[in-house]
Design an enzyme around this catalytic site. Structure first.
Site, PDB file in Angstrom:
ATOM      1  N   ASP A 100       0.822  -1.211   0.000  1.00 55.63           N
ATOM      2  CA  ASP A 100       0.000   0.000   0.000  1.00 55.63           C
ATOM      3  C   ASP A 100       0.861   1.268   0.000  1.00 55.63           C
ATOM      4  O   ASP A 100       1.998   1.250   0.466  1.00 55.63           O
ATOM      5  CB  ASP A 100      -0.887   0.034   1.255  1.00 55.63           C
ATOM      6  CG  ASP A 100      -1.895  -1.103   1.273  1.00 55.63           C
ATOM      7  OD1 ASP A 100      -2.199  -1.641   0.190  1.00 55.63           O
ATOM      8  OD2 ASP A 100      -2.360  -1.452   2.373  1.00 55.63           O
TER       9      ASP A 100
HETATM   10  N1  URA Z   1      -1.354  -5.972   3.900  1.00 59.33           N
HETATM   11  C1  URA Z   1      -1.845  -4.723   3.831  1.00 59.33           C
HETATM   12  O1  URA Z   1      -2.857  -4.422   4.439  1.00 59.33           O
HETATM   13  N2  URA Z   1      -1.213  -3.827   3.068  1.00 59.33           N
HETATM   14  C2  URA Z   1      -0.074  -4.098   2.396  1.00 59.33           C
HETATM   15  O2  URA Z   1       0.469  -3.229   1.733  1.00 59.33           O
HETATM   16  C3  URA Z   1       0.443  -5.396   2.482  1.00 59.33           C
HETATM   17  C4  URA Z   1      -0.212  -6.316   3.236  1.00 59.33           C
END
Ligand code: URA
Length: 226
Positions: A100
């Protein structure tokens, strides 16, 4: 490199079609018909119907320590992870899976679609390790070892959970969308910091914002559970 892989990469065809070509007897190595798809090609010349097949370019595999604020796609409104990499063939690269925008840590960049598929396929069960800082009672995260239902009804389970204050070290072997945040939400915890530290047996070992190419051994470490 195996002959079928050589053909598939150089001609942009599937490994299956490449195998068929070899078995059909249309492929020569150093001028001699070679019908073994697993034949090892080194500095040899390969032709198909007597037309030279060029040596495929080497694939690229990069470890990047992603800072917060970058998106793990090749195009977008915000700066992409590719902006952090001044590699001469950066235009060929794409991120393996997602991290993310507000998450940081290990992301692999490559131009090898087959490798990317292996790493991200749920069938591969490749482990990913995260350091998570949460708001709420971190002790609740132990429930993740038994498994929880996510907001879309899917079941998710952690392989390992270690707690130290409001910091949790968690290992999963799936890669559902926003998986860690949704798992934490399922046990009443809000993620305030998320950092990926490992994919398979490859551990992040470079400073934030930097990148380096992976060795063959390290590429193996990502996909082979040794
Ligand atoms: N889980 C999440 O919530 N976000 C990420 O970027 C990776 C794993």
């Amino acid at each position: 490199m195996r002959l079928d892989k050589y053909l598939s990469k150089s001609l942009g065809i599937s490994r299956r079609d490449a195998k068929k070509l070899v078995l059909s007897g249309r492929v020569r190595v150093n001028g001699k018909v070679q019908k073994d798809p697993g034949f090892k090609v080194e500095e040899d010349t390969v032709d198909l119907d007597r037309i030279a097949v060029e040596r495929p370019k080497e694939n690229i595999y990069i470890m990047l320590n992603k800072p917060v604020g970058y998106i793990s796609t090749t195009k977008g409104e915000s700066p992409t992870v590719l902006k952090l990499v001044d590699h001469p063939r950066v235009d060929e690269l794409f991120p393996v899976g997602r991290l993310d925008k507000d998450a940081r840590g290990l992301i692999i960049l490559t131009n090898d679609g087959e490798f990317s598929h292996k790493v991200t396929s749920p069938k591969s069960h490749i482990e990913k390790e995260y350091e998570v800082v949460v708001e709420g009672n971190a002790g609740n995260s132990l429930k993740l070892l038994e498994g929880v239902k996510l907001n879309d009804g899917h079941f998710a389970k952690a392989l390992k959970v270690e707690i130290s204050g409001n910091r949790i070290n968690i290992v999963i072997d799936e890669g559902k969308y926003h998986q860690i945040k949704r798992m934490m939400a399922a046990v009443g915890l809000k993620v305030v910091e998320l950092r990926r530290t490992r994919i398979g047996n490859l551990r992040l070992d470079i400073p934030e914002g930097s990148w380096r190419e992976l060795s063959e051994d390290e590429i193996e470490k990502v996909i082979n559970k040794r």
